[in-house]
Scaffold this motif. Sequence first.
Motif, mmCIF file in Angstrom:
data_model
loop_
_atom_site.group_PDB
_atom_site.id
_atom_site.type_symbol
_atom_site.label_atom_id
_atom_site.label_comp_id
_atom_site.label_asym_id
_atom_site.label_seq_id
_atom_site.Cartn_x
_atom_site.Cartn_y
_atom_site.Cartn_z
ATOM 1 N N UNK B 69 0.834 -1.208 0.000
ATOM 2 C CA UNK B 69 0.000 0.000 0.000
ATOM 3 C C UNK B 69 0.868 1.257 0.000
ATOM 4 N N UNK B 70 1.852 1.313 0.884
ATOM 5 C CA UNK B 70 2.681 2.524 0.922
ATOM 6 C C UNK B 70 3.501 2.662 -0.361
ATOM 7 N N UNK B 71 4.010 1.536 -0.862
ATOM 8 C CA UNK B 71 4.815 1.603 -2.090
ATOM 9 C C UNK B 71 3.968 2.023 -3.292
ATOM 10 N N UNK B 72 2.766 1.473 -3.397
ATOM 11 C CA UNK B 72 1.909 1.824 -4.542
ATOM 12 C C UNK B 72 1.634 3.317 -4.546
ATOM 13 N N UNK B 73 1.315 3.835 -3.363
ATOM 14 C CA UNK B 73 1.013 5.260 -3.285
ATOM 15 C C UNK B 73 2.244 6.097 -3.611
ATOM 16 N N UNK B 74 3.368 5.754 -2.999
ATOM 17 C CA UNK B 74 4.528 6.618 -3.227
ATOM 18 C C UNK B 74 5.039 6.485 -4.660
ATOM 19 N N UNK B 75 5.044 5.279 -5.210
ATOM 20 C CA UNK B 75 5.495 5.119 -6.599
ATOM 21 C C UNK B 75 4.636 5.908 -7.567
ATOM 22 N N UNK B 147 -2.536 -3.376 -5.136
ATOM 23 C CA UNK B 147 -1.492 -2.615 -5.838
ATOM 24 C C UNK B 147 -2.138 -1.594 -6.763
ATOM 25 N N UNK B 148 -3.103 -2.053 -7.543
ATOM 26 C CA UNK B 148 -3.730 -1.176 -8.533
ATOM 27 C C UNK B 148 -4.497 -0.034 -7.885
ATOM 28 N N UNK B 150 -4.377 1.307 -4.890
ATOM 29 C CA UNK B 150 -3.590 2.314 -4.183
ATOM 30 C C UNK B 150 -2.655 3.072 -5.118
ATOM 31 N N UNK B 151 -2.280 2.442 -6.223
ATOM 32 C CA UNK B 151 -1.528 3.195 -7.229
ATOM 33 C C UNK B 151 -2.437 4.264 -7.843
ATOM 34 N N UNK B 152 -3.704 3.924 -8.052
ATOM 35 C CA UNK B 152 -4.653 4.926 -8.549
ATOM 36 C C UNK B 152 -4.760 6.085 -7.568
ATOM 37 N N UNK B 153 -4.841 5.725 -6.282
ATOM 38 C CA UNK B 153 -4.934 6.767 -5.266
ATOM 39 C C UNK B 153 -3.661 7.615 -5.269
ATOM 40 N N UNK B 154 -2.516 6.942 -5.401
ATOM 41 C CA UNK B 154 -1.246 7.669 -5.454
ATOM 42 C C UNK B 154 -1.214 8.628 -6.631
ATOM 43 N N UNK B 174 -2.565 9.919 6.807
ATOM 44 C CA UNK B 174 -3.785 9.126 6.682
ATOM 45 C C UNK B 174 -3.485 7.648 6.451
ATOM 46 N N UNK B 175 -2.700 7.384 5.429
ATOM 47 C CA UNK B 175 -2.578 5.990 5.012
ATOM 48 C C UNK B 175 -1.805 5.136 6.014
ATOM 49 N N UNK B 176 -0.632 5.598 6.437
ATOM 50 C CA UNK B 176 0.160 4.786 7.353
ATOM 51 C C UNK B 176 -0.596 4.474 8.649
ATOM 52 N N UNK B 177 -1.216 5.478 9.285
ATOM 53 C CA UNK B 177 -1.995 5.141 10.496
ATOM 54 C C UNK B 177 -3.107 4.134 10.213
ATOM 55 N N UNK B 178 -3.821 4.327 9.098
ATOM 56 C CA UNK B 178 -4.916 3.412 8.776
ATOM 57 C C UNK B 178 -4.402 1.983 8.603
#
Lengths: 309, 253
Positions: B69-75, B147-148, B150-154, B174-178
């Motif tokens: 989740x964190x990687x998809x968003x940051x990438x 992956x998909x 959260x990548x969209x969200x990113x 938001x994301x890390x705490x959740x």
Amino acid sequence: MSEILKVTGLRKSYASGFEALKGVDLSVTSGEILALLGPNGAGKTTLISTVCGITSSTGGRVEIGGHDIETDFRAARRLVGLVPQEISLEPFETVINTVRFSRGLFGKPKNEAYIEKILRDLSLWDKRKNRIMELSGGMKRRVLIAKALSHEPRLLFLDEPTAGVDVELRKDMWNVVAELKKQGVTIILTTHYIEEAEAIADRIGVISKGQLMLVEEKQHLMKRLGQKKLTVELQSPLAEVPAALSKYDLVVGADGASLVYSYDTRAERTGITALLADISAAGLVLKDLQTDQSSLEDIFVTLVKEDAA
Amino acid sequence: MSFSAIRAIYVFEMARFFRTLMQSFISPVISTSLYFVVFGAAIGSRIQEADGVSYGAFIVPGLIMLSVITQSISNASFGIYFPKFIGTIYELLSAPVSFIEIVIGYVGAAATKSLFIGVVILATSALFVDLQIAHPFWMVLFLVLTCLSFALMGFIIGIWARNFEQLQLVPLLIVTPLVFLGGSFYSISMLPPVWQIITKLNPVVYLISGFRWSFYDTADVPIAVSLFAILAFTAICIAVIGWIFKTGWRIRN
Ligand SMILES: Nc1ncnc2c1ncn2[C@@H]1O[C@H](COP(=O)(O)OP(=O)(O)OP(=O)(O)O)[C@@H](O)[C@H]1O
Ligand SMILES: [Mg+2]
């Protein structure tokens, strides 16, 4: 000749409310080179960005090769290559991959031979495996050109292609432009150098404060731009131009004690020698001489005024 | 649809990833190992079992989800923010491609990278604990969908962000705490009843629960609900992107 670009009543207001284009009309014929001149902030880049789809317009219409840039954007944009004013490139990627990317992005099939040709023409072939960050500023600008040419555009926008480029490279760039013209590519470029416009353009447009003041054949405009003024200051004032000097195009200066002669620096004979001889023959005594050539800024102002009149 | 353009974007984005392949590979291996040392060995030796699975094995799905989740968003957010930042976005905007191709190219590449990292973590985990995957098909489906989506969200965050601080803001606040509070490292059933209810407001709970179910066949919430949650989240992201596309928000104005 067919019309490759047609801009009608194009307006652009930025989010700040500032109106950078105030209804621009422009028609460009296939195969010609049009140079856009105008002071900083005139709206040259905005015009190009709007035509290329980088910013959305707030009014008017643009057609490229007969395709509307909004309703038929794919067909329209496929024809267009853009070299932006600012150097913006992915620093860590290699030259050749950056150029391949552009070709793919524009939907063209792979063609390594063609990409090699472009890189060779722009003297970038030896640098093809270098990362962009390892290139000099002039080389980076050429990479931008290579990217724009990679997808074989029919209409090429060059936004200040020779800003910060040395004299030799500038000549190279002109050659590239001439070569493209031979291949039938239409080119619209912006520049701050009159000599550049003169060297390569067929037509010249002048933009000022978001309006296209005029678009004219180069020959015609250059004649106006080449005007120089000789002010002959006299010892004593005169009411009118003496009859003996009536064959010259003279006016009496604002102070009443000078004669102003306009001439074309490009003409074979400027007529200055004869004029000075005739002035002394007419019995007038010279106090001083002074010549003025309008700066680009003045020329814009003059053109704008003339056009308004 | 221009497949050539999608491929060009995808290949170009993946090149960035391959340039730093060692980093992309080593950092998840190290962080996973650390998690096992800290959570698995130190805490796990006291907890013993959760939902009938050894604690070390229990945290694997959550661990994968956390990273993916964190990687998809940051990438994805970085992937589209970077061209905006350095100005190369001019080319995307002037190309004969629609927003759909741009999204598929960037989101596809970002999702591929985080999928790779998910697989690396899974493989690393197998070195530490005894893994079992009860429903491999569902496992893969959940992983890919996560992956998909959260990548969209990113991608949305990357378009929205005006500076690097904003780029970090949403993931951090938001994301890390959740994700941490979403049951990565514990079963919801371990919480007091009030917290069990509050926790169920956290959408990530459904993802982790569903993903864990695909491994150990135990879940905090029904699997259908988990599936619905991830599909709904994906749909929301797609809708937002569609709106951005229509209005040119923060791109073409
Ligand atoms: N993104 C923007 N937001 C608000 N105003 C802008 C933006 N971009 C340009 N402008 C304004 O629009 C006007 C035209 O700018 P533009 O970049 O088109 O000028 P230009 O003719 O290309 O100038 P130069 O010769 O300096 O490149 C300027 O007043 C500029 O400040
Ligand atoms: Mg400009």
